[in-house]
Design an enzyme around this catalytic site. Structure first.
Site, short mmCIF file in Angstrom:
data_model
loop_
_atom_site.label_atom_id
_atom_site.label_comp_id
_atom_site.label_asym_id
_atom_site.label_seq_id
_atom_site.Cartn_x
_atom_site.Cartn_y
_atom_site.Cartn_z
N GLU A 93 0.85 -1.19 0.00
CA GLU A 93 0.00 0.00 0.00
C GLU A 93 0.88 1.24 0.00
O GLU A 93 1.78 1.38 0.82
CB GLU A 93 -0.91 0.00 1.23
N ASP A 125 5.80 1.67 -2.72
CA ASP A 125 5.30 1.77 -4.09
C ASP A 125 5.29 0.36 -4.69
O ASP A 125 6.34 -0.27 -4.80
CB ASP A 125 6.21 2.71 -4.87
N ASP A 143 -4.96 -3.87 -7.74
CA ASP A 143 -6.23 -3.22 -7.45
C ASP A 143 -5.93 -1.80 -6.99
O ASP A 143 -6.22 -1.42 -5.86
CB ASP A 143 -6.98 -4.00 -6.37
#
Length: 223
Positions: A93, A125, A143
């Site tokens: 994340e 990242d 996602d």
């Protein structure tokens, strides 16, 4: 109608604009400016992303799965429900506050999934994590943003370029799968995905769990 309540604001590394966490009754929304990135009422396609990906790597010993984007945790929760007990799930994340919200105001949505022993949370990242990996993952589930057109950061845009797809392919084990979630179809990306050496399948899935409503797209690329 119940008004929206502003719970928190954060900055996205490498991008302009504020990301806000909003609540209206039992409904939660994460916004980038006026654009809604995710909503707690829409989880059907994220759950399909997890379930279909696990089906495609079924039978692999000790599978390692990378999830790009924690969001509201729907993909992770669905993965934990269907992944083997010996699976290793790495969730990357970019935004630290999203992890904080998962342990704070949205903890009930995540339902303890971040503390599952199969899960490793990495605040980084995802493009960098993929770029540094070589034949590490059985599946990579992307996602992030609303699909191949990155909204939150330029780094996310790079995931969907020819170079980004090449790096994802190198990060997969032989026979692994790259799964990409999108709010809608994108013929240019689908063509680029195929040119990247993947065997590509495009699947339309329901945004809601019910029978009606919008449909999202998931591309699966086999190495």
């Amino acid at each position: 109608m119940i008004p929206w309540e502003h719970l928190a604001t954060t900055q996205i590394p490498g991008a302009s604009g504020d990301m806000k966490l909003m609540r209206r009754g039992t409904e939660y929304s994460i916004m980038l400016g006026r654009i809604e990135l995710m909503n707690s009422r829409l989880s059907g396609s994220e759950e399909a992303l997890a379930k279909l990906s696990v089906e495609k790597i079924a039978g692999r010993p000790v599978p390692t799965i990378l999830v790009g984007g924690l969001g509201m945790g729907f993909t992770l929760r669905a993965l934990l429900a269907v992944a083997p007990r010996d699976a290793r799930i790495v969730v990357v994340e970019l935004v630290p506050a999203v992890v904080e919200w998962a342990r704070g105001p949205m903890a009930h949505l995540h339902a303890g999934s971040l503390d599952d022993p199969r899960v490793e949370i990495v605040v980084h990242d995802v493009a960098s994590v993929i770029g540094e990996a070589k034949s590490r993952f059985d599946a990579i589930l992307l996602d992030v943003d609303n699909g191949p057109e990155g909204l939150t950061s330029d780094a996310n845009d790079a995931l969907y370029t020819a170079k980004g797809l090449s790096e994802a392919r190198q990060a997969l084990k032989p026979g692994g799968v790259l799964a990409v979630w999108s709010q809608g179809p994108d013929e240019r990306f689908a063509a680029r995905f195929r040119r990247g050496g993947f065997a590509v399948e495009e699947v339309r899935v329901k945004a809601h769990r019910g029978k009606r409503g919008a449909r999202h797209v998931i591309w699966f690329g086999g190495k």
